[in-house]
Write an enzyme that holds these catalytic residues in place. Structure first.
Site, PDB file in Angstrom:
ATOM      1  NE  ARG A 193      -1.363  -2.996  -5.276  1.00 36.68           N
ATOM      2  CZ  ARG A 193      -0.443  -2.126  -5.733  1.00 36.68           C
ATOM      3  NH1 ARG A 193       1.019  -3.123  -5.897  1.00 36.68           N
ATOM      4  NH2 ARG A 193      -0.836  -1.245  -5.698  1.00 36.68           N
ATOM      5  CG  HIS A 203       5.213  -2.109  -1.342  1.00 34.00           C
ATOM      6  ND1 HIS A 203       4.363  -1.560  -0.962  1.00 34.00           N
ATOM      7  CD2 HIS A 203       5.280  -1.706  -2.679  1.00 34.00           C
ATOM      8  CE1 HIS A 203       3.254  -1.798  -2.501  1.00 34.00           C
ATOM      9  NE2 HIS A 203       4.119  -1.981  -3.163  1.00 34.00           N
TER      10      HIS A 203
END
Length: 312
Positions: free
Chosen positions: A227, A275
């Site tokens: 993250r 991502h």
């Protein structure tokens, strides 16, 4: 008896219907619904749902997240507090993450891209060859299902592996496992590659800060596929100027997509990917959700239930 499953996420409802249709006998009782016209459902499978979604679903017995991360759900004031929140466990994510990290590690430690460019023009290729960096020290911060898969993928290359987790857990042959605040500094010391797979929690916010980065070996690589909030962005930019780390491979960010003016986009030592290190696999996810619903209906325990105090 049929059960109603509310589905809301980044994949079309028809794609999920196809996945659940092929998910085995546990999925045979599930009727999938999506959109504001959905009737009251027994279970929900969601990713970044609208704020009012749960207000129209008073009979939910559990909520499934469409991935391993749950911070967006935990940040919703309307998230029901009395029912389980369940994250996906692997469902095809681990193999993807292991491949991504291995690519990043080998690309950096063996200098593949630079040597490929030099090899086009050099007459003496022997000068471009060096010994494989099997003594490199690689640390994995965040040692759950994904972290263990990454360690297993790296082990055949002969690297010296370390891992760090918030609390004590199982040991893994060939990996030096550290835990807790006391173990964090020795875990970081002189790492040639730091792989960050940490979840987003209050305890991991900016955990990889200036002090942590300064403990890496000169010329180190930072990989973040957990993250974005785990990395202090300003500290990383300053550390790159000092060569600790010398390079970063980043797949996750505090804001996604990364704003056009963000300095990460134009920094020569940073490689960005959008991502994509590990994406939800619909067929495997449908099987896992269907099996867990069947166990919940039978009164049996399931894995992946989120501890809301720890945020994962």
């Amino acid at each position: 008896m049929s059960l109603d499953l509310l589905v809301h996420g980044s994949y079309p409802l028809e794609a999920w219907r196809e996945a659940f249709a092929a998910a085995g006998p546990e999925a045979a009782t599930l009727r999938l619904h999506g959109g504001p016209e959905a009737p009251p459902c027994d279970y929900a499978l969601v990713w970044n749902p609208p704020a009012g979604l749960f207000a129209s679903q008073p009979k939910l017995r559990a909520i499934f997240a469409m991935g391993a991360g749950v911070e967006s759900l935990l940040g919703m004031p309307a998230l029901p507090s009395h029912i389980p929140l369940i994250r996906l466990e692997d469902a095809g994510l681990a193999a993807q993450m292991a491949g991504y990290v291995c690519w990043g590690v080998l690309r950096h430690l063996r200098d593949f891209e630079r040597l490929a460019r030099l090899g086009r023009d050099a007459d003496d290729w022997s000068a471009l060859r060096g010994p494989p960096p099997i003594t490199a020290r690689i640390g994995i911060a965040g040692f759950g299902v994904l972290g263990r898969a990454v360690a297993e993928a790296l082990q055949p290359h002969g690297f010296r592996l370390r891992a760090w987790r918030r609390s004590e857990g199982e040991t893994v042959p060939g990996v030096d496992v550290f835990h807790g605040d006391a173990g964090f500094v020795p875990f970081l010391q002189d790492l040639d590659v730091l792989v960050c797979l940490l979840p987003h929690t209050p305890a991991t916010e900016n955990l990889i800060d200036a002090a942590a980065l300064a403990r890496l070996a000169p010329g180190a690589l930072l990989i973040n596929a957990g993250r974005g909030s785990a990395i202090d962005d300003e500290a990383l930019l300053a550390a790159l100027e000092r060569g600790r780390p010398a390079a970063a491979l980043l797949d996750v960010f505090r804001e996604e997509p990364l704003p056009p003016a963000h300095p990460f986009r134009r920094h020569p030592a940073i490689t960005l990917t959008p991502h994509i290190a590990a994406r939800t696999q619909l067929p495997l996810s449908a099987v896992q959700v269907a099996q867990k619903i069947a166990r919940l209906e039978a009164g049996l325990p399931v894995g992946g239930i989120v501890d809301r105090q720890r945020a994962y």
